[in-house]
Design an enzyme around this catalytic site. Structure first.
Site, short mmCIF file in Angstrom:
data_model
loop_
_atom_site.label_atom_id
_atom_site.label_comp_id
_atom_site.label_asym_id
_atom_site.label_seq_id
_atom_site.Cartn_x
_atom_site.Cartn_y
_atom_site.Cartn_z
N ASN A 206 -30.68 50.76 17.99
CA ASN A 206 -31.54 50.15 16.92
C ASN A 206 -32.79 49.72 17.73
OD1 ASN A 206 -30.00 49.94 14.99
ND2 ASN A 206 -29.31 47.67 15.15
N CYS A 258 -30.70 43.58 10.77
CA CYS A 258 -30.70 44.21 12.02
C CYS A 258 -31.63 44.49 12.97
CB CYS A 258 -29.63 45.32 11.85
SG CYS A 258 -28.09 44.83 11.37
N1 LIG Z 1 -25.67 45.08 7.78
C1 LIG Z 1 -25.74 46.15 8.25
O1 LIG Z 1 -26.41 47.11 7.58
C2 LIG Z 1 -25.32 46.22 9.86
C3 LIG Z 1 -24.77 45.48 10.49
N2 LIG Z 1 -24.12 45.50 11.61
C4 LIG Z 1 -23.53 44.47 12.39
O2 LIG Z 1 -22.41 44.18 11.87
C5 LIG Z 1 -21.80 42.81 11.91
C6 LIG Z 1 -21.73 42.22 10.44
O3 LIG Z 1 -22.94 42.38 9.73
P1 LIG Z 1 -22.93 42.14 8.27
O4 LIG Z 1 -21.86 42.87 7.51
O5 LIG Z 1 -24.27 42.45 7.57
O6 LIG Z 1 -22.80 40.50 8.18
P2 LIG Z 1 -22.28 39.61 6.81
O7 LIG Z 1 -22.98 38.50 7.30
O8 LIG Z 1 -22.73 40.30 5.58
O9 LIG Z 1 -20.70 39.47 6.60
C7 LIG Z 1 -19.86 38.92 7.72
C8 LIG Z 1 -18.51 38.23 6.96
O10 LIG Z 1 -17.98 37.64 7.83
C9 LIG Z 1 -17.07 36.66 7.21
N3 LIG Z 1 -16.63 35.91 8.36
C10 LIG Z 1 -16.99 35.10 9.24
N4 LIG Z 1 -16.13 34.72 10.16
C11 LIG Z 1 -14.84 35.11 9.74
C12 LIG Z 1 -13.62 35.06 10.16
N5 LIG Z 1 -13.23 34.21 11.31
N6 LIG Z 1 -12.63 35.71 9.54
C13 LIG Z 1 -12.85 36.26 8.40
N7 LIG Z 1 -14.17 36.47 7.83
C14 LIG Z 1 -15.16 35.98 8.39
C15 LIG Z 1 -18.10 35.86 6.50
O11 LIG Z 1 -17.69 35.13 5.48
C16 LIG Z 1 -19.02 37.13 5.84
O12 LIG Z 1 -18.41 37.47 4.67
C17 LIG Z 1 -23.07 42.14 12.56
O13 LIG Z 1 -22.99 41.85 13.77
C18 LIG Z 1 -24.28 43.29 12.50
O14 LIG Z 1 -25.14 43.10 13.39
C19 LIG Z 1 -24.07 46.68 12.20
C20 LIG Z 1 -24.52 47.94 11.56
C21 LIG Z 1 -25.13 47.62 10.03
O1 LIG Z 2 -27.57 47.67 13.02
C1 LIG Z 2 -27.85 47.86 11.65
O2 LIG Z 2 -27.61 47.01 10.91
C2 LIG Z 2 -28.56 49.02 11.08
O3 LIG Z 2 -30.01 48.80 11.11
C3 LIG Z 2 -30.73 49.95 10.50
O4 LIG Z 2 -30.39 50.08 9.22
P1 LIG Z 2 -31.25 49.18 7.98
O5 LIG Z 2 -31.53 47.80 8.61
O6 LIG Z 2 -29.88 48.97 7.11
O7 LIG Z 2 -32.11 49.95 7.27
P2 LIG Z 2 -33.27 51.04 7.75
O8 LIG Z 2 -33.29 52.00 6.77
O9 LIG Z 2 -32.96 51.47 9.10
O10 LIG Z 2 -34.56 50.36 7.68
C4 LIG Z 2 -35.01 49.03 8.38
C5 LIG Z 2 -36.37 48.48 8.41
O11 LIG Z 2 -37.27 49.59 9.02
C6 LIG Z 2 -38.17 50.07 7.71
N1 LIG Z 2 -38.73 51.48 8.12
C7 LIG Z 2 -37.58 52.54 8.09
C8 LIG Z 2 -38.13 53.67 8.43
C9 LIG Z 2 -39.41 54.16 8.56
O12 LIG Z 2 -39.71 55.15 8.92
N2 LIG Z 2 -40.26 52.95 8.47
C10 LIG Z 2 -39.90 51.85 8.31
O13 LIG Z 2 -40.80 50.89 8.20
C11 LIG Z 2 -37.63 49.83 6.53
O14 LIG Z 2 -38.48 49.67 5.32
C12 LIG Z 2 -36.65 48.61 6.85
O15 LIG Z 2 -37.44 47.35 6.49
C13 LIG Z 2 -30.42 51.37 11.28
O16 LIG Z 2 -31.08 52.57 10.67
C14 LIG Z 2 -28.83 51.44 10.91
O17 LIG Z 2 -28.63 52.81 11.85
C15 LIG Z 2 -28.03 50.30 11.69
O18 LIG Z 2 -26.76 50.48 11.82
#
Ligand SMILES: NC(=O)C1=CN([C@@H]2O[C@H](COP(=O)(O)OP(=O)(O)OC[C@H]3O[C@@H](n4cnc5c(N)ncnc54)[C@H](O)[C@@H]3O)[C@@H](O)[C@H]2O)C=CC1
Ligand SMILES: O=C(O)[C@H]1O[C@H](OP(=O)(O)OP(=O)(O)OC[C@H]2O[C@@H](n3ccc(=O)[nH]c3=O)[C@H](O)[C@@H]2O)[C@H](O)[C@@H](O)[C@@H]1O
Length: 441
Positions: A206, A258
């Site tokens: 990231n 993120c």
């Molecule tokens: N949102 C994304 O695109 C990505 C997120 N991550 C990582 O994944 C993790 C989760 O992120 P999100 O899905 O975005 O979070 P989110 O905030 O959308 O969801 C977390 C969920 O966990 C639940 N929760 C909390 N404590 C709990 C417990 N003890 N038992 C059962 N449920 C519980 C909450 O109610 C909530 O629904 C974070 O560490 C984030 O950094 C990694 C890659 C992509």
């Molecule tokens: O850890 C995470 O949560 C995730 O974070 C990002 O995914 P995401 O934040 O969902 O979306 P991206 O498509 O990466 O965009 C992130 C931000 O960067 C911006 N961006 C992206 C690409 C680019 O060329 N320029 C730019 O400004 C987007 O507009 C957006 O605001 C990573 O791409 C995922 O691989 C990772 O799992």
């Protein structure tokens, strides 16, 4: 395989649905009863393309269930996946409270050997901490693995079903073979490593992507001053396979749940071992500053923002999501109001999620893109939704009181703009300015 997923947010829900789609039996748990009720009724609480039909078909097939009770979910599971949030604390460090509670609940509910995986993005050493918490409550045998997630919001299902790679870190041969079996249908690129390296791979990935974005944004800022076009520059750079074409889109800076959180957390992780991560600090600073480019351009075009109505197209941090966490739009709208402007905001799906975290009597909430631009003094495009990219430029010109278009995402071509009377301000590309008297007041 029987799998339990703890936390049904963007990551947990998508992972659970996709594991079920692979034919596994998946039990998802969430602490939020309203969310679980919605999921049990076949409704998806987030906007994520393709997720709802896949969730319903797997639930109907009996492979996907939801509960609020961790013990129920993990009773029959061989693999338990923790996907709870790790939001930022005020100092930038990741808040571990949800991980700690989830680990305790798993420990209390353990009823036999399982592989406990952490999918949440967590500081190095967290999997060891999770192991220690579970071991406090459960004296039987179990294994651990770090299984970081790389999906992007908006393309989460596609990313999960076709990942560039799967990474997991574990010290256990049995866990490694179980996780390899689970992920083998998705990709050939499976990286098996030690737990600490797997935890670090997530932050480093990231941070590197964020660095690419801040790098191209700085190049864009220089392009504006020397009369070059950053889109051409990025294209020319991207053909070099060592550089790669992706993540070189200049704009208003990265947002989302993120990149902002994980870059700051990695700076803290480094700081905790007395390492000053200078490069990443600069990446964060550049990103913060990049948002103000939109406001500078508005000033250049209008002279003042006091009393001006400014159409804002796009509130989500990127298209195809309703997520507004750390969206650049939050700060830009806030500044517009502070400078005396009236933002007329519109987003195809993120209006409600934006209103939950930001509302101000000075704002005008619009139900269509057309309503936002009608009679406005300028238009700022902040999210590249298809609807905006395909909007007729002549119609934008006709609707605006002053035909000023600030394109924060570089979505329009000069060819298209030249056929109109719009003054066009993109990012890192020459301004297309039409001399005219503007309407004031
Ligand atoms: N949102 C994304 O695109 C990505 C997120 N991550 C990582 O994944 C993790 C989760 O992120 P999100 O899905 O975005 O979070 P989110 O905030 O959308 O969801 C977390 C969920 O966990 C639940 N929760 C909390 N404590 C709990 C417990 N003890 N038992 C059962 N449920 C519980 C909450 O109610 C909530 O629904 C974070 O560490 C984030 O950094 C990694 C890659 C992509
Ligand atoms: O850890 C995470 O949560 C995730 O974070 C990002 O995914 P995401 O934040 O969902 O979306 P991206 O498509 O990466 O965009 C992130 C931000 O960067 C911006 N961006 C992206 C690409 C680019 O060329 N320029 C730019 O400004 C987007 O507009 C957006 O605001 C990573 O791409 C995922 O691989 C990772 O799992």
């Amino acid at each position: 395989m029987n799998i339990a997923v703890i936390g049904t947010g963007y990551v947990g829900l998508v992972s659970g649905v996709c594991y079920a789609e692979l034919g596994h039996d998946v039990y998802c748990v969430d602490k939020d009863p309203a969310k679980v009720e919605l999921l049990q009724g076949g409704e998806v609480p987030i906007y994520e393309p393709g997720l709802q039909p896949l969730m319903r078909s797997n639930a109907d097939a009996g492979r996907l269930k939801f509960t609020t009770d961790t013990a129920t979910a993990i009773a029959g599971a061989e693999v338990v996946i923790i996907a709870v949030g790790t939001p930022p604390l005020p100092n930038g460090e990741a808040d571990m409270q949800y991980i700690e509670v989830a680990a305790k609940e798993i420990g209390e509910a353990m009823n036999g050997y399982k592989v406990i995986c952490v999918k949440s993005t967590v500081p190095v050493g967290t999997n060891e901490r999770v192991r220690a918490i579970i071991a406090d409550y459960y004296k039987g045998s179990f294994d651990n693995a770090s299984v970081p997630e790389f999906l992007r919001e908006g393309t989460a299902v596609q990313d999960t079903m076709n990942p560039d790679r799967v990474v997991f870190g574990t010290e256990s041969k049995h866990a490694a073979s179980l996780l390899t079996e689970l992920h083998a249908p998705l990709t050939k690129e499976i990286v098996v490593t030690d737990i600490r390296s797997a935890e670090m791979i997530k932050y480093a990935s990231n941070a590197f992507l964020a660095t690419k974005i801040s790098f191209i944004n700085e190049i864009a800022n220089i392009c504006e001053k020397v009369g070059a076009d950053v889109s051409e520059v990025a294209k020319g750079m991207g053909y070099d396979r060592r550089i790669g074409a992706s993540f070189l889109r200049a704009g208003i800076g990265y947002g989302g749940s993120c990149f902002p959180k994980d870059t700051k957390a990695l700076i803290q992780i480094a700081g905790n071992v007395a390492y000053d991560f200078k490069l990443l600090k600069a990446v964060v600073e550049v990103n913060q500053h990049q948002r103000y480019g939109v406001l500078d351009k508005l000033f250049n075009a209008l002279g003042t923002l006091k009393g001006k109505t400014i159409a804002v197209w796009g509130l989500a941090f990127k298209p195809e999501t309703d997520d507004v966490r750390e969206s650049p739009a939050l700060e830009i709208v806030d500044r517009l109001i502070a400078l005396g402007a009236v933002p007329k905001v519109y987003d195809p799906v993120a209006l409600e999620s934006f209103r939950k975290v930001y509302d101000d009597p000075a704002m005008m909430w619009c139900q269509s893109a057309q309503e936002a631009i009608q009679g406005s003094d300028a238009l700022c495009l902040l999210t590249e939704w298809k609807e905006f990219v395909e909007f007729d430029l002549a119609a934008i010109e006709a609707a605006l009181a002053n035909p000023i278009l600030i394109d924060g995402r570089n979505v329009y071509s000069y060819e298209a703009v030249k056929g109109t009377g719009l003054s066009y301000y993109p990012v890192g590309r020459p301004v297309h300015h039409i001399e005219r008297e503007y309407v004031h007041g």
